[in-house]
Each structure stands twice: as C-alpha cells, then as structure tokens.
Scaffold this motif. Structure first.
Motif, short mmCIF file in Angstrom:
data_model
loop_
_atom_site.label_atom_id
_atom_site.label_comp_id
_atom_site.label_asym_id
_atom_site.label_seq_id
_atom_site.Cartn_x
_atom_site.Cartn_y
_atom_site.Cartn_z
N LEU A 1 0.83 -1.20 0.00
CA LEU A 1 0.00 0.00 0.00
C LEU A 1 0.87 1.26 0.00
O LEU A 1 0.58 2.23 -0.72
N VAL A 2 1.95 1.23 0.78
CA VAL A 2 2.90 2.37 0.82
C VAL A 2 3.46 2.59 -0.59
O VAL A 2 3.51 3.72 -1.09
N LEU B 1 2.11 1.69 -3.42
CA LEU B 1 1.03 2.15 -4.29
C LEU B 1 0.80 3.66 -4.12
O LEU B 1 0.66 4.40 -5.11
N ILE B 2 0.79 4.12 -2.86
CA ILE B 2 0.56 5.54 -2.57
C ILE B 2 1.67 6.39 -3.19
O ILE B 2 1.41 7.43 -3.81
N ARG B 3 2.91 5.93 -3.07
CA ARG B 3 4.05 6.67 -3.64
C ARG B 3 3.99 6.68 -5.16
O ARG B 3 4.15 7.71 -5.80
N ARG B 4 3.75 5.49 -5.73
CA ARG B 4 3.73 5.37 -7.20
C ARG B 4 2.63 6.21 -7.82
O ARG B 4 2.81 6.82 -8.86
N GLN B 5 1.47 6.20 -7.16
CA GLN B 5 0.31 6.92 -7.72
C GLN B 5 0.34 8.40 -7.38
O GLN B 5 -0.50 9.16 -7.86
N GLY B 6 1.28 8.81 -6.52
CA GLY B 6 1.36 10.23 -6.14
C GLY B 6 0.13 10.69 -5.37
O GLY B 6 -0.36 11.80 -5.55
N VAL B 7 -0.40 9.82 -4.49
CA VAL B 7 -1.57 10.18 -3.67
C VAL B 7 -1.11 11.11 -2.55
O VAL B 7 -0.24 10.73 -1.77
#
Ligand SMILES: [Zn+2]
Length: 328
Positions: A264-265, A267-273
């Motif tokens: 999840l961490v 994913l958040i970084r990759r997606q720029g959330v």
C-alpha cells in the motif's frame, strides 16, 4: 388649607395610584398569561409518550446506524421519535448488540436499516426481540458496486455488493424518498407532511451536491485519488470523479499484514496520492503508520456517524472539505 384645594390633589393622586395599580395588575396578568402558556405548551420531544397529546401521535422509529437518524428526523420532524441501535462512533460491521437494543426494537413501529448485509447482526435481534415493526431496507434493489477487487478473502466481502450507498448523495435522496413513503403508510395522517419535508430535504441535498462538485474541481485531476480506511467510499468516489486506489482494512476487523502495508505504501508513492483518510470510529494508529511510511498526510472521513451536531448534509460537507484539503 381649604379642602377645595386639597380635594382635587387627593383625587389626582388617588387616580395616579389607581392607574399605577391597574398598570401593575395588567402587567401581572400578562406575566401570568405567559407563564400559563408556557406550562400549557406541548412537551419537548424527549418527553415520555404518556405526556404527548393524543392528537399528536408520534411514530416510534429505530434506525440501524447513527447517520440515518438525521434522514428520518428531516422527514419525520415532530411526528416521529427516532433512535439508533448502533451508538455514535461505533463500527456497525462488528457491532455487538446490547440488551437495550432488543427493548428499542420491541417498542418500534418501523425499523430503517441499510441492508445488503451491513447489519448482519440485526435479523436475529429483531426476531428475538419479538418486534412486530415493519423493517424497511433503504438500499434494497439499488444498483451496487462490488467490493474492492483486491479483497484477498472474498468470503468475508459483502456478497450483495458494497453497502455504503448513502455516501453518494443521489442514493441518499432515494433513501429519503423511501423513508417518506414508509412513514406515510404507517401514519397516513402525516403522509403529506412527510412528502413535503422529504422534498425540502432533497432540495438541500441537491444544493449541497452542486457545491460539492464545484469544490472537487479544485483538486488537480492527477490528485483525484482516494485511499480510505475501510471500503466505505466507492459510491462517493464514483459520484465525485475520484479514483479509489486503495483501502487499508479490506474486510471488517481484519488488519493488513506487514507485506500488504508495504504494498500500500508503494502504491501511494507510485500513484502520487497526497493524503490518506482514516475514520473516527477506528483506531488511527494504522493509518498514521502508513502515512508516515508513505510520507503523506492523514485526514478524517465520516461514513456511519456524522460529527457531533451535524446531520447527513453536514457530515458530507465535512467529507468534501477534507478531501479537497488533503488532495488539492
Ligand atoms: Zn462501513
């Protein structure tokens, strides 16, 4: 002093005294009247039904979740007494019913529930309470979204689709219509009032929704990505053009493994959330850890219980403000 002079003086002061007396008497009468009126006024809403005038029948309604209280209050106003089974700030997915719940259900004339498996604990409770109340499923037959496809244990997912439809104002309007319809059938004398109240509240929801759609436009399109604590916001996300990219707790009461958190961490970084969202009914530690790892902010969203003093619309306004604050 000649009496002829004194007499008019005495007469005058007698008149003045008399005037003062009647003035005081009138004042006293007004005060008395106001006081009497006050004691004769209808009892406040929390008064026991025994003191409610016979002509002002009150329908006893019970709802499953705190968020539905304000919807029923908006429609029922003074004609309906409403209470929630799940207390404010408690997770309805894992709720353990208390003895007082059976009492409330036994006394109810109508029970408003969401349905779609959200209140799995309620059916047995209604049966064991010996309640003869009409049960209205607010989400019955509405078009649902399936649970997050990454759910690793599909047997724990909501089989009938995700139940949190009310977080889309369009569905909340449908809930309000169903509440008005059911109350009108139970209390036909109030049917016109329920319809009028419902239409007024629906207009307020529509006004809020127009404002909310404008607010969301302030978020750059590449930031319109939502990571929430539990899977309550797919309808909200779809309605406002946000992409639901992740959920911290995939099924009720099940904490993610360290491996899932790491994913999840990533994913958040990759997606720029830019931010993730927790909910006040859950322990914030998990979301805080995740946010620290990913280097993003944590904000709150409300799904089942409006913040203190707020109704459904106030809760939704707070949600939109926090989403804009976190992502814009
Ligand atoms: Zn939920």
């Amino acid at each position: 002093m000649p009496s002829g002079v004194q007499r008019p003086m005495a007469w005058g002061s007698w008149m003045a005294e008399r005037f003062r007396c009647s003035y005081l008497l009138a004042l006293f009468a007004v005060v008395l009247l106001v006081a009497c009126n006050r004691t004769a006024a209808p009892p406040p809403r929390e008064a026991s039904p025994a003191t409610t005038p016979a002509d002002a029948k009150q329908v006893r309604a019970v709802v499953s979740l705190p968020v539905f209280v304000s919807l029923v209050e908006a429609v029922g106003a003074d004609r309906v007494q409403v209470s929630s089974i799940v207390p404010a700030g408690t997770d309805p997915h894992t709720y353990q019913p208390a003895p007082r719940d059976a009492q409330a259900l036994a006394e109810a004339e109508v029970i408003f529930v969401n349905g779609l498996g959200l209140e799995g604990w309620l059916d047995d409770l209604i049966a064991s309470a010996g309640s003869s109340a009409r049960v209205v499923e607010l989400a019955e037959g509405l078009q649902t979204i399936q649970d997050a496809p990454s759910t690793p244990e599909p047997e724990h997912a909501h089989e009938a689709g995700n139940p949190h439809l009310w977080l889309d104002p369009g569905y909340a309007i449908e809930y309000v219509r169903r509440i008005a319809q059911a109350l009108g059938e139970i209390d036909p004398d109030g049917a016109a009032t329920y319809r009028a109240n419902a239409e007024r509240y629906i207009a307020e929801i529509e006004e809020f929704d127009a404002w909310a759609k404008e607010q969301v436009q302030r978020i750059p399109p590449e930031h319109r990505k939502l990571v929430t604590f539990h899977d309550a916001f797919p309808y909200f996300a779809e309605h406002y053009g946000l992409e639901l990219v992740g959920v911290i707790v995939l099924s009720p009461g099940r904490e993610p493994s360290p491996q899932e958190l790491a994913q999840l961490v990533d994913l958040i970084r990759r997606q720029g959330v830019p931010a993730i969202f927790t909910e006040p009914q859950f322990n914030p530690k998990l979301a805080e850890t995740l946010a620290r790892e990913a280097g993003v902010e944590v904000l709150e969203l409300y799904s089942d219980t409006p913040p203190a003093g707020e109704d459904y619309i106030g809760m939704m306004r707070r949600n939109v403000e926090h989403v804009v604050e976190g992502l814009a």
